[in-house]
Design an enzyme around this catalytic site. Structure first.
Site, PDB file in Angstrom:
ATOM      1  N   GLN A   1       0.815  -1.210   0.000  1.00 21.35           N
ATOM      2  CA  GLN A   1       0.000   0.000   0.000  1.00 21.35           C
ATOM      3  C   GLN A   1       0.851   1.264   0.000  1.00 21.35           C
ATOM      4  O   GLN A   1       0.324   2.361  -0.194  1.00 21.35           O
ATOM      5  CB  GLN A   1      -0.930   0.013   1.212  1.00 21.35           C
TER       6      GLN A   1
ATOM      7  N   CYS B   1      -5.050   0.082   3.877  1.00 24.44           N
ATOM      8  CA  CYS B   1      -4.900  -1.285   4.377  1.00 24.44           C
ATOM      9  C   CYS B   1      -6.195  -2.075   4.288  1.00 24.44           C
ATOM     10  O   CYS B   1      -6.201  -3.252   3.908  1.00 24.44           O
ATOM     11  CB  CYS B   1      -4.390  -1.259   5.815  1.00 24.44           C
TER      12      CYS B   1
ATOM     13  N   HIS C   1      -5.189  -0.893  11.939  1.00 22.07           N
ATOM     14  CA  HIS C   1      -4.678  -1.482  10.707  1.00 22.07           C
ATOM     15  C   HIS C   1      -5.462  -2.753  10.387  1.00 22.07           C
ATOM     16  O   HIS C   1      -5.821  -3.512  11.288  1.00 22.07           O
ATOM     17  CB  HIS C   1      -3.188  -1.821  10.882  1.00 22.07           C
TER      18      HIS C   1
ATOM     19  N   ASN D   1       0.313  -9.139   5.290  1.00 19.31           N
ATOM     20  CA  ASN D   1       0.285  -7.684   5.424  1.00 19.31           C
ATOM     21  C   ASN D   1       0.322  -7.044   4.045  1.00 19.31           C
ATOM     22  O   ASN D   1       0.454  -7.730   3.031  1.00 19.31           O
ATOM     23  CB  ASN D   1       1.463  -7.210   6.287  1.00 19.31           C
TER      24      ASN D   1
END
Length: 446
Positions: free
Chosen positions: A66, A72, A366, A387
């Site tokens: 990102q 996110c 997040h 992630n």
């Protein structure tokens, strides 16, 4: 009591004596000053325990990035859905266009922002609600319901059809200009009302403002495609192409996931949010008339069981947590025992999860994706996390989370209803309890 309100010279002397009464303090201070508290308090045993081996893993493709944006929640949602495309098309890897989703999210947020300004047009500009709306602006952040809104209305496209731009990957300048424009529009709409203009005139003006916002977004992100050709080579090196597809056609044919099949569960053990109740936050929305987030608050054992059951069924889980706590970004480790702050500093930092949430020490900051879990003696002890920070940290971009960290810092998970027992599923029929827009659960949107 008055002598305890201010700090006197005698107090300073006493505090200094207290500090020096611990013989090792000077040595510890020198170490922290030179190396930083994380390096000094790092627990090597935690590094040993948190190895990247899992009993159950999902093939999720390569890691995404990102970059310098707050997308996110969108990356996690797209990473969840791309697995369906990979399976249907026999692909090693696939990535949706995050820039495409970002365009329509910003566009819808701009319209939604102005609608909220019109809704509160008779409130004082210094009211808490109006102040929060103005401060929130057209930010990158978002929630699961916002992701669903964009996908349902606009569909999706492959990344190569609408690739990243400078502003999608580094969004501050674009956001600042959009915020400034939105604030100017808010002022103009409120002034129109105060000067006696009709609501019909106000809505016509708002329509022109939204039209201008579309053009501004095209400057930063490019205009989203209305049709495109889907071209790819599968694992067997066979070239395939589907011509003249719309983004909605593409979603229906190659993704085919009914987003209404998913439910939002949370673990928020605070007195104001009893378990087994549904909660909803006002203004937690990016689209007028869009889907809302109805949070079912569950005890940690039930919350965890639903998430683990989905992972064991080979389906990843979108989740939100407080990612910065007890986490080493470079190593990709999230573990309660990673840093021994208390023993190094000789202080007590312990608070319950509920009190940490109430006092804003824990909040959802997040969103990521669970793509694996390690089961020992029928219980999870660690989780594999996909992630969206690129592949330079952790294990080629994947992180690892201990079960204790899960208990402490996990807030929200998205679970397919087919993994939810009927007695829990019935709880979603309740009327949601409305929470104020400044509730801690709104943090992910910021």
């Amino acid at each position: 009591m008055d002598n305890l309100k201010c700090i006197s010279k005698n107090d300073i002397e006493n505090f200094s004596n207290h500090y020096h009464s611990r013989v090792e303090n000077e040595t510890i201070s020198n170490a922290v000053i030179k190396n930083g508290i994380k390096n000094v308090s790092l627990n090597n045993q935690s590094l040993i325990n948190m190895n990247y081996t899992f009993s159950n893993e999902i093939d999720a493709g390569t890691i995404t990035n990102q970059k310098k944006s707050g997308r996110c929640w969108m990356f996690a949602g797209l990473n969840l859905l791309r697995i369906n495309v990979m399976k249907k098309c026999n692909l090693e890897n696939f990535e949706f266009s995050e820039s495409y989703g970002m365009f329509y999210d910003k566009f819808e947020k701009f319209n939604c922002f102005l609608e909220n300004i019109i809704e509160t047009i008779d409130e004082d500009v210094n009211s808490r609600t109006v102040e929060l709306l103005l401060r929130s602006g057209i930010q990158d952040g978002g929630e699961w319901n916002m992701f669903c809104n964009i996908v349902k209305k606009y569909g999706l496209v492959p990344k190569y059809v609408m690739p990243e731009t400078f502003s999608s990957s580094e969004s501050d300048s674009m956001n600042n200009i959009l915020d400034l424009k939105a604030t100017k529009c808010a002022h103009e709409l409120r002034e129109m009302k105060h000067s006696g203009k009709s609501m019909n005139e106000i809505y016509k003006a708002k329509h022109e403002m939204v039209k201008e916002a579309y053009s501004i977004l095209c400057m930063f992100l490019g205009e989203p495609p209305k049709k495109f050709d889907f071209e790819y080579k599968d694992k067997d090196k066979k070239f395939k192409c589907d011509y003249n597809m719309t983004p909605k056609d593409f979603y229906d044919k190659y993704v085919g996931v009914n987003l209404d099949d998913y439910a939002v569960i949370i673990n928020c053990p605070t007195e104001d949010k009893p378990f087994n109740k549904i909660y909803n936050i006002k203004y937690m929305q990016n689209m007028v008339g869009g889907q809302e987030n109805n949070y079912l608050n569950l005890d940690i054992d039930t919350f965890k069981k639903l998430i683990v059951n989905q992972l064991l069924s080979n389906e990843p889980v979108w989740f939100a947590c407080d990612v910065g706590k007890q986490m080493d970004k470079e190593k990709g480790i999230m573990d309660n025992h990673l840093f021994n702050y208390e023993s190094v500093l000789n202080t007590n930092l312990d608070m319950s999860k509920g009190n940490k949430i109430n006092y804003r020490q824990i909040c959802p900051t997040h969103a990521m994706l669970f793509t694996g879990v390690n089961i020992i003696n029928e219980k999870p002890n660690k989780y594999k996390v996909e992630n969206s920070w690129g592949d330079k940290n952790g294990e080629k971009g994947f992180f690892i989370m201990s079960d204790e960290w899960f208990d402490e810092y996990m807030i929200e998970g998205i679970v397919n209803k087919k993994y939810i027992p009927d007695e829990i599923k019935k709880l979603f029929d309740q009327e949601p309890i409305k929470l104020p827009p400044w509730d801690v659960l709104s943090s992910l949107m910021k």
